[in-house]
Design a protein around this motif. Structure first.
Motif, PDB file in Angstrom:
ATOM      1  N   GLN A   1       5.335   5.119  -1.800  1.00 51.57           N
ATOM      2  CA  GLN A   1       4.377   5.063  -0.709  1.00 51.57           C
ATOM      3  C   GLN A   1       3.165   4.214  -1.083  1.00 51.57           C
ATOM      4  O   GLN A   1       2.620   3.479  -0.250  1.00 51.57           O
ATOM      5  CB  GLN A   1       3.938   6.471  -0.318  1.00 51.57           C
TER       6      GLN A   1
ATOM      7  N   LEU B   1       4.175   0.622  -0.773  1.00 50.33           N
ATOM      8  CA  LEU B   1       4.250   0.233   0.630  1.00 50.33           C
ATOM      9  C   LEU B   1       2.852   0.057   1.217  1.00 50.33           C
ATOM     10  O   LEU B   1       2.604  -0.876   1.996  1.00 50.33           O
ATOM     11  CB  LEU B   1       5.038   1.278   1.438  1.00 50.33           C
ATOM     12  N   GLY B   2       1.948   0.968   0.845  1.00 51.93           N
ATOM     13  CA  GLY B   2       0.574   0.863   1.320  1.00 51.93           C
ATOM     14  C   GLY B   2      -0.074  -0.433   0.864  1.00 51.93           C
ATOM     15  O   GLY B   2      -0.776  -1.103   1.639  1.00 51.93           O
TER      16      GLY B   2
ATOM     17  N   GLN C   1       9.063   1.251   7.715  1.00 54.50           N
ATOM     18  CA  GLN C   1       9.393   2.183   6.635  1.00 54.50           C
ATOM     19  C   GLN C   1       8.381   3.319   6.551  1.00 54.50           C
ATOM     20  O   GLN C   1       8.726   4.436   6.157  1.00 54.50           O
ATOM     21  CB  GLN C   1       9.450   1.442   5.300  1.00 54.50           C
ATOM     22  N   GLU C   2       7.136   3.040   6.933  1.00 50.16           N
ATOM     23  CA  GLU C   2       6.090   4.056   6.933  1.00 50.16           C
ATOM     24  C   GLU C   2       6.011   4.800   8.270  1.00 50.16           C
ATOM     25  O   GLU C   2       5.123   5.614   8.486  1.00 50.16           O
ATOM     26  CB  GLU C   2       4.734   3.404   6.643  1.00 50.16           C
ATOM     27  N   HIS C   3       6.965   4.504   9.157  1.00 50.40           N
ATOM     28  CA  HIS C   3       7.081   5.183  10.464  1.00 50.40           C
ATOM     29  C   HIS C   3       5.895   4.904  11.394  1.00 50.40           C
ATOM     30  O   HIS C   3       5.585   5.709  12.263  1.00 50.40           O
ATOM     31  CB  HIS C   3       7.274   6.694  10.283  1.00 50.40           C
ATOM     32  N   HIS C   4       5.282   3.745  11.236  1.00 49.46           N
ATOM     33  CA  HIS C   4       4.251   3.297  12.179  1.00 49.46           C
ATOM     34  C   HIS C   4       4.951   2.412  13.211  1.00 49.46           C
ATOM     35  O   HIS C   4       4.845   1.178  13.175  1.00 49.46           O
ATOM     36  CB  HIS C   4       3.147   2.528  11.447  1.00 49.46           C
TER      37      HIS C   4
ATOM     38  N   SER D   1       4.677  -1.553  14.019  1.00 52.36           N
ATOM     39  CA  SER D   1       5.818  -2.307  13.531  1.00 52.36           C
ATOM     40  C   SER D   1       6.374  -3.210  14.623  1.00 52.36           C
ATOM     41  O   SER D   1       6.636  -4.400  14.402  1.00 52.36           O
ATOM     42  CB  SER D   1       6.909  -1.345  13.036  1.00 52.36           C
TER      43      SER D   1
END
Length: 207
Positions: free
Chosen positions: A3, A6-7, A36-39, A43
């Motif tokens: 995470q 990814l951030g 991938q971060e479910h935003h 996205s």
């Protein structure tokens, strides 16, 4: 750790597209990590920005396919189908687009077409490792003397699909053997009274 990476990627890619809005590949990559971060909304906005630019053909198809995937299991299967078809119009063999199309069709209860397209999952790199080295033909639903059933995804998927076991018995199948997650073996043995194995090597060795 994942995470955090990814951030960091999101931070750098946002800075990149802010500095160079015409950088289509950066928009595409930003869409991917945001997904991938479910935003999902962010996205999709990034993917659309990428599509407005000058993407390479392969990346354009991937962008359209990932747009389709962003709508799968989000209660919007029609949107997933729309974007998947756009990708498939450019590349009819794109595995991600066809897999997302299949999942959206199954979500809508379009069982026949959905399961036909779902075969494309075996062309995905994440699924190729799950292809079993069985030498026997794939079952076509007709009577057969022996049938091997195997899982391929998570525990929940294995349990859900084994709810169809009664249909297997009604198809005039002789001996049935199951390969499943090791922790499911006691449950499946009690429930179905058939031999169960933790992996395909053990199953093949016995049969």
């Amino acid at each position: 750790a994942t995470q955090q990476r990814l951030g960091s990627a999101i931070t750098f890619l946002r800075a990149a597209v802010q500095a160079c809005p015409e950088m289509s590949e950066a928009w595409h990559n930003l869409g991917a990590v945001l997904r991938q971060e479910h935003h999902m909304e962010e996205s999709r906005a990034a993917y659309k920005a990428a599509l407005e630019g000058d993407l390479q053909p392969e990346m354009k198809v991937d962008c359209l396919a990932m747009m389709a995937g962003s709508y799968v299991n989000e209660g919007e299967p029609d949107e997933a189908i729309k974007w998947a078809n756009k990708a498939l119009k450019l590349d009819k063999d794109n595995a991600h687009a066809r897999n997302h199309l299949a999942l959206a069709q199954l979500e809508k209860g379009m069982w026949k077409r959905g399961f036909q397209n779902y075969e494309s999952r075996w062309n995905l790199s994440v699924q190729k490792v799950h292809v079993r080295p069985f030498e026997c033909p794939k079952w076509d639903g007709k009577p057969t003397q022996k049938l091997a059933i195997h899982g391929e995804q998570g525990l929940g998927d294995e349990i859900i699909f084994m709810s169809c076991f009664k249909d297997v018995l009604e198809a005039n199948v002789g001996e049935v053997v199951i390969e499943c997650a090791e922790r499911l073996i006691p449950l499946f043995r009690r429930s179905f009274s058939v031999p169960c194995y933790p992996d395909h090597d053990a199953l093949i060795a016995d049969h």
